[in-house]
Design an enzyme around this catalytic site. Structure first.
Site, PDB file in Angstrom:
ATOM      1  N   GLU A 257       0.053   8.284   3.647  1.00  0.00           N
ATOM      2  CA  GLU A 257       0.336   9.305   2.617  1.00  0.00           C
ATOM      3  C   GLU A 257      -0.940   9.522   1.819  1.00  0.00           C
ATOM      4  OE1 GLU A 257       3.841   9.070   0.122  1.00  0.00           O
ATOM      5  OE2 GLU A 257       4.962   8.083   1.737  1.00  0.00           O
TER       6      GLU A 257
ATOM      7  N   GLU B 194       6.565   1.898   0.992  1.00  0.00           N
ATOM      8  CA  GLU B 194       6.216   1.531  -0.392  1.00  0.00           C
ATOM      9  C   GLU B 194       7.128   0.436  -0.961  1.00  0.00           C
ATOM     10  OE1 GLU B 194       5.877   5.110  -2.792  1.00  0.00           O
ATOM     11  OE2 GLU B 194       4.021   5.663  -1.767  1.00  0.00           O
TER      12      GLU B 194
END
Ligand code: AHR
Length: 538
Positions: A331, A209
């Site tokens: 995710e 991320e």
């Protein structure tokens, strides 16, 4: 914590759950029975397939956050652990599930992690501050323990490297530690630490991320793309056979969504194999608590996958590249209750209770729907990770006495048990209802998996109708399965029902009356339900 958390950032930019929230006032807030028929029709033809499944589509994720590692999979002080410190009950659950691939060590954690802290004699490992969740990290569980645990549960590892505070050089050192036989600095260190044979870790994430301002070492896309490229080149010099996943957008609501992916890939397209997608769905502000909208969440996942595919292919076209990237949805889950900055702040404790989401029936239905979406995109999404596996936003929860299966465990377990072979390209006709931000949402959503070797088919069917049971005709275009060997449904009167250590069986699958076998089979589905049917070959 001074670091901003993911949810706080998305709230500030006003895009939390953007897919729904922006226009929620225009939505009906209820299912208007738009059609007249409560019968859906599905045409199944084994010759019409999406692709052959890569089992890595059903992976999961363990991170150094809260009680996932410590008290989750590793708990040397527990009466339930073996001599190696691994919780035997958790290990047995994960092995029985048959999770094919597990991502580690983060997540946000990896962006501040020095893997050298977690190898070697345990007594010499430093206690450090886990800055991603303001917790104390003892480093008693590290790379060697994770890889040993993976072997014990029968899973392949997916290792993430630190491209936040870490360097490409240190990332390549980890590849050397894991994959080089011997005779070099880091491979010899591994041998000294007790692992004589290389681990041959094939799949690697290039950071986590990195588009998020909450991420340690967050940077602009172009810079990240260059860093990912450098890391890829150095890591592949050590082991050319590895597969590399670049960090894509962490959320569809990010202000840089798609543009981050484009700019990143402009820099590193030729040097990576895949790009990552993340998405956590919720029935909070995203939907205004409207369960009809929430049950449509997987259609947002469909769209996200298709948008990221389009960006990859656009960059491919500009580069005139022969290579097509695949996607790693590394995710995904439901997560919306325990996701404030307080829930992410461990107050410097060891193994604090963080992000321990309690899952109810409707969450399990949504997870079932998300699995359907992953299956229907299995030609491009080759790897995906239910985030996470134990304790933190997880299907399994531990206490000192045992392990609990949350509601979301069941749709995950079904696809792990039966998900083998070719995903069918089904034609589905179903009535639907309107959700302003999505459009028409069919009541019935289905995935089918056909295994040519045995001739068996597995169906996964979501009935989004909150109030009515629905009939679904499965019409077989070629030879119809001779019988339904296993037919179970997840449903119940209360969408908000959940399992607990006191009442572990409140939400568990029930047998569903199987339809009569034939060229047309009619399933009678209860309202708000998720059904699994296994139809063996003759
Ligand atoms: O899975 C929990 C956290 O969510 C991860 O650490 C991070 O990658 C994401 O924001």
């Amino acid at each position: 914590m001074s670091m901003i958390c993911r949810r706080q950032f998305l709230n500030q930019v006003g895009v939390t759950g953007a897919a729904f929230a922006a226009v929620s006032s225009r939505s009906s807030g209820a299912q208007v029975q738009a059609g007249t028929s409560n019968r859906a029709r599905v045409i199944a033809d084994p010759a019409r397939t999406v692709a052959t499944l890569d089992r890595r589509l059903f992976g999961s994720f363990v991170e150094h956050i809260g009680r996932c590692i410590y008290e989750g999979i590793y708990d040397p002080g527990s009466k339930l652990s073996g001599a190696d410190g691994f919780r035997k009950d958790v290990l047995a659950e994960v092995r029985q599930l048959g999770v094919p691939i597990i991502r580690y060590p983060g997540g946000n954690f990896v962006s501040g992690y020095n893997w050298l802290d977690g190898v070697g004699a345990k007594k010499d490992r430093p206690r450090v501050l886990n800055r991603a969740s303001n917790s104390t990290e003892s480093n008693q569980f590290g790379t060697d323990e994770f890889l040993a645990w993976c072997r014990a549960v029968g899973a392949e590892p997916l290792l993430a490297v630190n491209l936040g505070t870490g360097t490409p050089e240190r990332a390549a050192d980890l590849v050397e530690y894991c994959n080089v036989e011997s005779g070099t600095r880091w491979s010899d260190l591994r041998r000294k630490n007790g692992a004589e044979r290389p681990y041959n870790v094939k799949y690697w994430c290039l950071g986590n991320e990195m588009d998020g301002p909450w991420q340690l070492g967050h940077m602009p896309a172009k810079e990240y793309g260059l860093k990912a490229r450098d890391a890829a080149l150095q890591m592949r010099t050590v082991d050319p056979s590895i597969r590399l996943v670049a960090c894509g957008s962490s959320e569809v609501g990010m202000p840089t969504y798609l543009e981050w992916d484009r700019q990143t890939l402009e820099e590193c397209y030729d040097d990576v194999d895949a790009i990552s997608l993340h998405h956590y769905f919720g029935n909070g502000p995203e939907t205004g608590g409207d369960s009809a909208k929430f049950l449509a969440s997987n259609l947002i996942m469909d769209r996200q996958i298709e948008e990221i595919m389009a960006v990859c292919d656009m960059v491919r076209g500009r580069k005139r590249s022969k290579k097509q990237l695949w996607l790693s949805f590394d995710e995904w889950n439901v997560w919306y209750r325990k996701n404030t900055d307080v829930d992410m702040n461990g107050q410097r404790k060891e193994a604090p209770h963080l992000v321990e989401e309690v899952y109810d029936l409707e969450d399990a239905l949504v997870v079932g729907g998300l699995i359907i979406s992953l299956l229907r995109h299995c030609d491009r999404v080759r790897l995906a990770c239910l985030a996470q596996l134990v304790n933190d936003i997880a299907p399994l929860v531990t206490n000192a006495e045992g392990v609990l299966r949350q509601t979301i465990y069941y749709p995950y377990a079904w696809v792990l048990k039966y998900g083998r072979g070719n995903v069918l390209n089904l034609a589905v006709e179903s009535d639907g209802y309107e959700v302003a931000e999505i459009g028409r949402v069919p009541y019935i959503d289905v995935a089918g998996i056909f295994e040519p070797a045995s001739g068996s088919t597995t169906l996964l069917i979501l009935n989004r109708d909150l109030v009515k049971g629905r009939e679904v005709d499965i019409v077989w275009r070629e030879s119809a399965p001779a019988r339904v060997a296993d037919c179970q449904v997840l449903t119940g009167p209360d969408l908000k029902a959940y399992n607990s250590f006191e009442a572990p069986n409140r939400v568990i699958p029930q047998p569903l009356e199987p339809p009569k076998a034939g060229a047309r089979m009619t399933f009678q589905l209860p309202p708000h339900s998720y059904t699994m049917a296994y139809l063996p070959g003759k």
